[in-house]
Design a protein around this motif. Structure first.
Motif, PDB file in Angstrom:
ATOM      1  N   PRO A 416       0.776  -1.263  -0.055  1.00  0.00           N
ATOM      2  CA  PRO A 416       0.011   0.023  -0.004  1.00  0.00           C
ATOM      3  C   PRO A 416       1.035   1.263   0.014  1.00  0.00           C
ATOM      4  O   PRO A 416       2.113   1.360   0.502  1.00  0.00           O
ATOM      5  N   PRO A 417       0.613   2.390  -0.701  1.00  0.00           N
ATOM      6  CA  PRO A 417      -0.936   2.495  -1.295  1.00  0.00           C
ATOM      7  C   PRO A 417      -1.120   2.184  -2.764  1.00  0.00           C
ATOM      8  O   PRO A 417      -2.030   2.451  -3.108  1.00  0.00           O
ATOM      9  N   TYR A 418       0.038   1.484  -3.297  1.00  0.00           N
ATOM     10  CA  TYR A 418      -0.319   1.264  -4.719  1.00  0.00           C
ATOM     11  C   TYR A 418      -0.638  -0.244  -5.084  1.00  0.00           C
ATOM     12  O   TYR A 418      -1.466  -0.314  -5.551  1.00  0.00           O
ATOM     13  N   ASP A 419      -0.022  -1.274  -4.349  1.00  0.00           N
ATOM     14  CA  ASP A 419      -0.511  -2.528  -4.815  1.00  0.00           C
ATOM     15  C   ASP A 419      -0.648  -2.949  -6.124  1.00  0.00           C
ATOM     16  O   ASP A 419      -1.686  -3.595  -6.687  1.00  0.00           O
ATOM     17  N   VAL A 420       0.331  -2.697  -6.894  1.00  0.00           N
ATOM     18  CA  VAL A 420       0.447  -2.981  -8.345  1.00  0.00           C
ATOM     19  C   VAL A 420       0.864  -4.113  -8.693  1.00  0.00           C
ATOM     20  O   VAL A 420       0.169  -5.076  -9.341  1.00  0.00           O
ATOM     21  N   PRO A 421       2.244  -4.467  -8.452  1.00  0.00           N
ATOM     22  CA  PRO A 421       2.814  -5.831  -8.938  1.00  0.00           C
ATOM     23  C   PRO A 421       2.158  -7.181  -8.359  1.00  0.00           C
ATOM     24  O   PRO A 421       1.664  -6.927  -7.027  1.00  0.00           O
ATOM     25  N   GLU A 422       2.048  -8.161  -9.225  1.00  0.00           N
ATOM     26  CA  GLU A 422       1.578  -9.258  -8.553  1.00  0.00           C
ATOM     27  C   GLU A 422       2.402 -10.442  -8.537  1.00  0.00           C
ATOM     28  O   GLU A 422       2.114 -11.220  -7.806  1.00  0.00           O
ATOM     29  N   THR A 423       3.819 -10.193  -8.899  1.00  0.00           N
ATOM     30  CA  THR A 423       4.832 -11.124  -8.791  1.00  0.00           C
ATOM     31  C   THR A 423       6.132 -10.501  -8.626  1.00  0.00           C
ATOM     32  O   THR A 423       6.364  -9.485  -9.306  1.00  0.00           O
ATOM     33  N   ILE A 424       7.031 -10.842  -7.718  1.00  0.00           N
ATOM     34  CA  ILE A 424       8.369 -10.429  -7.484  1.00  0.00           C
ATOM     35  C   ILE A 424       8.972 -11.553  -7.233  1.00  0.00           C
ATOM     36  O   ILE A 424       9.031 -12.290  -6.211  1.00  0.00           O
ATOM     37  N   VAL A 425       9.941 -12.156  -8.114  1.00  0.00           N
ATOM     38  CA  VAL A 425      10.922 -13.371  -8.110  1.00  0.00           C
ATOM     39  C   VAL A 425      12.467 -13.325  -7.841  1.00  0.00           C
ATOM     40  O   VAL A 425      12.891 -13.506  -7.114  1.00  0.00           O
ATOM     41  N   CYS A 426      12.819 -12.681  -9.039  1.00  0.00           N
ATOM     42  CA  CYS A 426      14.530 -12.587  -9.134  1.00  0.00           C
ATOM     43  C   CYS A 426      14.642 -11.607 -10.149  1.00  0.00           C
ATOM     44  O   CYS A 426      13.738 -11.068 -10.934  1.00  0.00           O
ATOM     45  N   MET A 427      15.963 -11.139 -10.123  1.00  0.00           N
ATOM     46  CA  MET A 427      16.346 -10.093 -11.092  1.00  0.00           C
ATOM     47  C   MET A 427      16.053 -10.718 -12.574  1.00  0.00           C
ATOM     48  O   MET A 427      16.490 -11.631 -13.218  1.00  0.00           O
ATOM     49  N   GLY A 428      15.362  -9.713 -13.110  1.00  0.00           N
ATOM     50  CA  GLY A 428      15.047  -9.994 -14.781  1.00  0.00           C
ATOM     51  C   GLY A 428      13.939 -10.730 -14.948  1.00  0.00           C
ATOM     52  O   GLY A 428      13.410 -10.913 -16.055  1.00  0.00           O
ATOM     53  N   ALA A 429      13.292 -11.456 -13.842  1.00  0.00           N
ATOM     54  CA  ALA A 429      12.246 -12.416 -14.025  1.00  0.00           C
ATOM     55  C   ALA A 429      10.993 -11.732 -14.548  1.00  0.00           C
ATOM     56  O   ALA A 429      10.234 -12.312 -15.311  1.00  0.00           O
ATOM     57  N   SER A 430      10.813 -10.607 -14.448  1.00  0.00           N
ATOM     58  CA  SER A 430       9.498  -9.711 -14.739  1.00  0.00           C
ATOM     59  C   SER A 430       9.197  -9.892 -16.126  1.00  0.00           C
ATOM     60  O   SER A 430       8.133  -9.806 -16.520  1.00  0.00           O
ATOM     61  N   VAL A 431      10.423  -9.721 -16.947  1.00  0.00           N
ATOM     62  CA  VAL A 431      10.284  -9.434 -18.558  1.00  0.00           C
ATOM     63  C   VAL A 431       9.844 -10.952 -18.963  1.00  0.00           C
ATOM     64  O   VAL A 431       8.494 -11.103 -19.553  1.00  0.00           O
ATOM     65  N   ASN A 432      10.269 -12.148 -18.791  1.00  0.00           N
ATOM     66  CA  ASN A 432       9.946 -13.226 -19.130  1.00  0.00           C
ATOM     67  C   ASN A 432       8.819 -13.962 -18.425  1.00  0.00           C
ATOM     68  O   ASN A 432       8.140 -14.616 -19.075  1.00  0.00           O
ATOM     69  N   MET A 433       8.186 -13.422 -17.354  1.00  0.00           N
ATOM     70  CA  MET A 433       7.066 -13.794 -16.636  1.00  0.00           C
ATOM     71  C   MET A 433       5.925 -13.188 -17.417  1.00  0.00           C
ATOM     72  O   MET A 433       4.809 -13.680 -17.670  1.00  0.00           O
ATOM     73  N   ALA A 434       6.098 -11.824 -17.748  1.00  0.00           N
ATOM     74  CA  ALA A 434       5.030 -11.243 -18.446  1.00  0.00           C
ATOM     75  C   ALA A 434       4.849 -12.030 -19.802  1.00  0.00           C
ATOM     76  O   ALA A 434       3.730 -12.309 -20.396  1.00  0.00           O
TER      77      ALA A 434
END
Length: 573
Positions: A416-434
């Motif tokens: 809070p107050p954003y609550d935007v990301p749904e996953t946080i795993v490791c460096m760079g994971a956001s790209v290929n998880m998307a």
């Protein structure tokens, strides 16, 4: 005399005492060992090692530089070692996952110049996503591991690590933990040695083609017996038997030895009241674990307590070392907590000592006492806050949305107050998880990554998305600095990131740069929404300098202006 600033330490011919953080002791130990070059990637609690090395480099010391990630740092250090000179790499524990490929393969090489990998673990996860114990990596790779328990040992064992590396022709892992890295103590330094001369290694020991690699692995296995002999004889691996109870023994490792000794006075009183003696004890500070010393300690033992910071490496291996079956206490049976940091108070119940007297705080009227939680949050005025607000507006009303994030300051947008990301795993994971979320059928897949993290490990997964024209949007939050670890410079200036993304093959019409500014929220949200709806790869870069980086820059600029300017007046200022 105590000092904490750069001291041009590459040449020190006298002993002196300095007040140093554990990390700084490692840096100075490396320089005094004849270091030629050091590389690293910032990560708490290891960052101060490289910061001290860079300060010394700027004052005339050996080469020291940040790298794009831990893998590139270790590979650069391998090049220094191949040339016959001494190199160090610094990282935190999860960084060793990134560097695992050159680390494990590096054990097969014929290390020429000493190579030391300084890894700082984070028990208790103060600023990390897991508690992994780097000693397991050393055991897996079959290389020596040194685990200092004081700042003095951090200095001494770092110096020695280079000699060990050159003696056994393997990399050496130096394992630190948060409490040692970030605590300060007096350290007595020793005269420094010169750097190694330039002398390339035998290429047959450095090419891991299968035919060569098989021979190198056989050589590594042959050297294990010599490495074990070294470990058994090392003075840090200290056995205490004289006048002790041999039926109930204690094994300590690293900082576990400190926590045991801090309770020693109370333990003596406790045992004397019962007519018992102090337990026999072995402290382990270098690995592989000294099996002969362990067998000698435990030959008459009925109970064994293992106090080790991190995961139960020694405890797990003990049953394979001992022929008998004494009762073993530690983290596996719940005598000590399986997670979190140890401290003297945590160790007391395992030793059978009562808890220390503590101040009792009066409870509230309903009998409870609670303090409000204080989770970390984005700084006031942080550009990421405006970027997340923009993202919230952009996805408003859309169905089938997935927002994957990454490791960095912007990960705090998950709270809070954003609550935007749904996953946080490791460096760079956001790209290929998307990308994966889009491949699975999510209609609006959005990855969020920082500028430095994108350079660290976001480029290659973006190439995957481009190659398959995945319908996804990558949001790069560019605050022009590596903010979370103390405002280190990014490896590529902000203006270069868009050029890099274009060079990878993202369509120019879908590489968008926006100023992360509150007054631009509505306009930016509309532009971002169009890219989210686009059925292909789009990259939106939110740009605004980190407020802490601004403070750091202004402070440096003020210092430069205040610095006296020398005029050429016949040699006089």
């Amino acid at each position: 005399m105590y000092s904490t600033g750069p001291i041009k330490a590459c040449k020190v011919d006298v002993m002196e005492e300095l007040a140093l953080l554990g990390d700084e002791a490692v840096a100075l130990g490396a320089i005094h060992a004849g270091l030629t070059a050091a590389y690293g990637y910032p990560g708490t609690p290891s960052t101060e090692i490289m910061e001290r090395l860079i300060a010394e480099y700027e004052a005339g010391g050996p080469k020291a530089a940040w790298c794009t990630n831990e893998k590139t740092a270790l590979e650069a250090a391998l090049g220094v070692s191949f040339a016959g000179r001494r190199a160090m790499v610094t990282m935190k524990h999860v960084g060793l996952n990134v560097a695992a490929d050159p680390f494990v393969n590096g054990a097969l090489l014929g290390i020429k110049g000493g190579l030391v990998i300084a890894v700082a673990d984070d028990p208790g996860m103060h600023s990390s996503q897991n508690e992994q114990d780097s000693r397991f990596y050393a055991s897996f790779a079959l290389v020596p591991c040194l685990e200092p328990r004081t700042q003095q040992e951090a200095y001494d064992l770092t110096r020695e690590a280079f000699d060990i590396s050159e003696t056994f022709h393997v990399p050496v892992l130096l394992r630190l933990v948060t409490r040692l890295s970030h605590a300060r103590s007096g350290v007595r330094t020793a005269p420094s040695r010169d750097q190694n001369s330039l002398s390339k290694a035998d290429k047959r020991e450095w090419m891991l083609l299968p035919a060569y690699a098989r021979r190198r692995y056989a050589s590594l296995l042959e050297r294990q017996s010599s490495i074990h002999v070294w470990s058994e004889a090392h003075p840090v691996n200290r056995l205490e038997l004289e006048g002790r109870d041999l039926s109930r023994v204690v094994i300590t490792t690293g900082l576990g030895g400190n926590y045991y000794e801090e309770n020693l006075a109370d333990l003596k009183v406790h045992l004397q009241n019962q007519g018992r003696r102090l337990p026999a004890r072995l402290h382990i500070g270098v690995y592989p674990a000294p099996q002969a010393l362990i067998r000698r300690l435990c030959q008459d033992a009925q109970e064994i307590l293992i106090i080790e910071e991190g995961q139960p490496l020694v405890e797990q291996n003990l049953r394979g070392i001992l022929p008998q079956k004494p009762v073993i206490h530690g983290k596996l049976d719940g005598t000590l907590p399986a997670s979190g940091e140890l401290d003297p108070d945590v160790v007391r119940p395992a030793l059978g000592i009562a808890a220390r007297p503590a101040l009792q705080i009066s409870a509230l009227q309903d009998g409870s006492f609670t303090l409000p939680g204080r989770p970390p949050q984005l700084c006031n005025g942080c550009p990421h806050g405006d970027s997340y607000t923009t993202l919230q507006l952009a996805v408003e009303g859309l169905e089938s949305v997935a927002i994957t994030s990454d490791i960095g300051c912007y990960a705090l947008g998950a709270t809070p107050p954003y609550d935007v990301p749904e996953t946080i795993v490791c460096m760079g994971a956001s790209v290929n998880m998307a990308k994966g979320a889009a491949d699975a059928g999510i209609q609006h897949a959005i990855g969020v990554i920082g500028d430095s993290t994108f350079l660290h490990s976001g480029i290659t997964p973006l190439i995957d998305a481009i190659a398959s024209n995945t319908p996804m949007t990558l949001v790069i939050l560019d605050n022009s600095i590596v903010a979370m670890t103390g405002c280190q410079d990014t490896m590529l200036p902000s203006e270069g990131i868009a050029q890099l993304v274009l060079g990878l093959g993202v369509e120019p019409d879908h590489v968008i740069q926006l100023e992360a500014k509150r007054s631009n929220l509505e306009v930016n949200a509309e532009i971002l929404r169009k890219e989210i709806l686009y059925q292909g790869v789009s990259v939106v870069i939110f740009k605004r300098e980190c407020i802490e980086a601004i403070k750091k820059r202004q402070k440096l600029e003020a210092a430069k202006k205040a610095k006296p300017v020398c005029e050429d007046r016949g040699g006089q200022a």
